[in-house]
Enzyme design. Sequence first.
Site, PDB file in Angstrom:
ATOM      1  N   PRO A   1       0.808  -1.219   0.000  1.00 28.06           N
ATOM      2  CG  PRO A   1       0.008  -0.997   2.189  1.00 28.06           C
ATOM      3  CD  PRO A   1       0.674  -1.977   1.263  1.00 28.06           C
ATOM      4  CE1 TYR A   2       6.152   5.098   2.277  1.00 19.85           C
ATOM      5  CE2 TYR A   2       7.579   3.557   1.102  1.00 19.85           C
ATOM      6  CZ  TYR A   2       7.392   4.776   1.733  1.00 19.85           C
ATOM      7  OH  TYR A   2       8.441   5.655   1.825  1.00 19.85           O
ATOM      8  CB  VAL A   3       4.710   0.426  -3.512  1.00 17.12           C
ATOM      9  CG1 VAL A   3       4.923   0.521  -5.014  1.00 17.12           C
ATOM     10  CG2 VAL A   3       6.012   0.023  -2.815  1.00 17.12           C
TER      11      VAL A   3
ATOM     12  CE  LYS B   1       5.837   8.432   0.626  1.00 16.39           C
ATOM     13  NZ  LYS B   1       6.120   9.868   0.895  1.00 16.39           N
TER      14      LYS B   1
END
Length: 255
Positions: free
Chosen positions: A152-154, A157
Site C-alpha cells: 500500500p505504501y508503494v 507513493k
Amino acid sequence: MALLKDKVVLVNGGSQGVGAAIARASAREGAKVVITGRRPGPGEALVAELGGDALYVRADLSDAEQAKASVAATVDAYGRVDCLVNSAGLTARGTLLDTTPELFDAHIAVNLKGPFFAMQAAVADMLAREAPGTVVNIITSSAHGGQPFLAPYVAAKAGLAGLTRNAAHAHRWDRIRINGLNIGWTATEGEDATQRAFHGAEDGWLAEASAKLPMGKLGQPDEIADFVVLLLSDRSGVVTGSVIDWDQNVLGGLD
C-alpha cells in the site's frame, strides 16, 4: 550562501526525521520556516531550536482539510508561501494479500491525499499573487516497485510521483517548479522504530545494515535536506517535473 534568504518555507511532516532536517537546512539558508506535525512536543522543541522566524502548526496530514489549513496558517503568519515540502509519510507494512482496506486508506491519506491538497492550497496562493514558487515532494525509491511488504505504501507513493509530474506540467507556465525525490533507505528515528516493530531489529541493527551497503551507511537526513534546499532554491534553475532517485542502488542495475 543563504539559498533561501527571505523565503517562506512550509515543511509538512517537519517535526522529525527527514522533515526536521529540511526545516533546519531551510532556516540555515535564511528562510522563514513553518513545520507541521501531529505531536506538539517535537514540533515545539524544533521551533525553539531554530529560533527567530520559525513556527509550529499542529496538523494531521492525513486530513485534507488540515493539509490545506497548514498553508492557510503559513499565509496568515507570513503573508505567503514560497516553498512547500511534503515530507510526512506512513510506512506501516502490508502485502497485497494481507493489507486491509483501512490500512490502504491510511496510506493513501498520508502519502498521497495530504500532499495533493497541500499542493492545491500552496499553488493557489502562488497563483493569487502571480508569484513563482517551488514544491518538493519526498517520495521513495520503492515507488519503482518496492518490497512485497510495502504494497500500500508503494501504491500511494507511486501515485505521488505521477502527481508531481502532472502538477509540474500544469503549472510550468506559472513559473511554479514542482519536483520529487525518491529517497532510499534512510537513518531516522522513524526507521529505527519501524525496524524494531516490524522486523525484530535489535540494538546494533543500524551498524550491521550500513556495513552491507555500497557507501557503508544508510542515507542521512541532513544530506537529503541539502539536496531539497537546492531544489527549492533558484540555484536549481529551470528544473521541474523531475522525480530524482536519491539512492545508492541503481535502478536497473543487476549483480
